[in-house]
Design an enzyme around this catalytic site. Sequence first.
Site, PDB file in Angstrom:
ATOM      1  N   ASP A   1       0.853  -1.186   0.000  1.00 38.79           N
ATOM      2  CA  ASP A   1       0.000   0.000   0.000  1.00 38.79           C
ATOM      3  C   ASP A   1       0.892   1.241   0.000  1.00 38.79           C
ATOM      4  OD1 ASP A   1      -2.918   0.877   0.230  1.00 38.79           O
ATOM      5  OD2 ASP A   1      -1.942   2.108   1.744  1.00 38.79           O
TER       6      ASP A   1
ATOM      7  N   GLU B   1       2.198   5.192  -0.318  1.00 34.15           N
ATOM      8  CA  GLU B   1       1.756   6.509   0.123  1.00 34.15           C
ATOM      9  C   GLU B   1       2.473   7.566  -0.702  1.00 34.15           C
ATOM     10  OE1 GLU B   1      -0.589   7.453   2.174  1.00 34.15           O
ATOM     11  OE2 GLU B   1      -1.128   5.404   2.723  1.00 34.15           O
TER      12      GLU B   1
ATOM     13  N   ASP C   1      -2.056   1.694  -7.163  1.00 32.25           N
ATOM     14  CA  ASP C   1      -0.646   1.540  -6.767  1.00 32.25           C
ATOM     15  C   ASP C   1       0.225   1.065  -7.925  1.00 32.25           C
ATOM     16  OD1 ASP C   1      -0.687   1.543  -3.451  1.00 32.25           O
ATOM     17  OD2 ASP C   1      -2.528   0.825  -4.377  1.00 32.25           O
TER      18      ASP C   1
ATOM     19  N   HIS D   1      -3.740   5.876   6.460  1.00 32.02           N
ATOM     20  CA  HIS D   1      -2.883   6.666   5.570  1.00 32.02           C
ATOM     21  C   HIS D   1      -1.438   6.752   6.038  1.00 32.02           C
ATOM     22  CE1 HIS D   1      -6.197   7.444   3.025  1.00 32.02           C
ATOM     23  NE2 HIS D   1      -6.820   8.252   3.858  1.00 32.02           N
TER      24      HIS D   1
ATOM     25  N   ASP E   1      -1.522   0.832   7.076  1.00 27.61           N
ATOM     26  CA  ASP E   1      -2.533   0.419   6.103  1.00 27.61           C
ATOM     27  C   ASP E   1      -2.196  -0.947   5.519  1.00 27.61           C
ATOM     28  OD1 ASP E   1      -3.997   2.693   6.471  1.00 27.61           O
ATOM     29  OD2 ASP E   1      -3.424   3.658   4.597  1.00 27.61           O
TER      30      ASP E   1
END
Length: 339
Positions: free
Chosen positions: A136, A138, A237, A294, A299
């Site tokens: 995941d 960011e 992603d 987040h 996450d």
Amino acid sequence: MALARVSSSSLLLLLPSSTTTSSLLHSFLRPFSTSSVSTRRLSHPRSLPIDASISQASPLPPTAREEGEVAGAPRPTSRRPWKPTCLYYTQGKCTMMDDALHVEKFNHNLSMDLPVNASAADKVKPQKLDYFLVLDLEGKVEILEFPVVMIDAHSMEFIDSFHRFVRPTGMSEQRIKEYIEGKYGKFGVDRVWHDTAIPFEEVLQEFEDWIGGHKLWKQKQGESLNSSAFVTCGNWDLKTKVPEQCKVSKIKLPSYFMEWINLKDIYLNFYNRRATGMMTMMRELQIPIVGSHHLGMDDTKNITRVVQRMLADGAVIQITTRRQPDTNDVKFLFKNRIR
């Protein structure tokens, strides 16, 4: 891309968001060593000792906070207080493992937040893959955080993790400072980001060493991952962000990013209901969130908890999306999918 021979004990950390708690935390942290922590090689992956984990404090039900179990799975026989994990440690740069106060305050074992027991594992159906790499990212302008949790597809057990903060290469130092303060300052982890972040190209070099160490990929083959696949909550992603970042970083898109599993599509086809994201899945499955939404590593852990629950419920998790190497066109393999 040449492999950087760098050890990668993948880990996780989380710093409290309040000013008071953050100041107290910083008093426990001293500058990290630039030497990396050696990665444990395993002759049998399922018996690998756990050595990574992190998450930011969040309001959880007492039993979930103390035990960190996946909702619906049998609870551990002994209780433990929940505590955040050191983010320096998740990146192999914690120098305070000999400090009793630090070790007592912060978790250095990711498996504590991803427990599995035999009765839950017995419900898992045969899978086409052996390992899932939950990812995941960011960062909307450039990637800021690259966290991966590796679990066994058959036993659901945590195997290892890879975590790096990523320093943008196409932004001014002033913009980076504002970017990080806005993104990570609210979590109290802006300091660790500035202390540890490295360019995306270096992150991929270390990641290739990591997946190579687990025998999941060989650079010379130029092929997809071996008996494993990335799991993401959505297509963004790997369909959009990684290719964009590779262009900014002026590197070719690596072959191991050519296919992945969109958990939203698996969720839709297995439970027969749509989920807009991780939080919806966790709410519907009654899985308490661990950490801060987040914050990438948190996450990733929470998405992993959803994967574990779905496996325990009998889901077969398989590739949903594939990129054509010649044209870069993306093919969606499920007719019934989230659009």
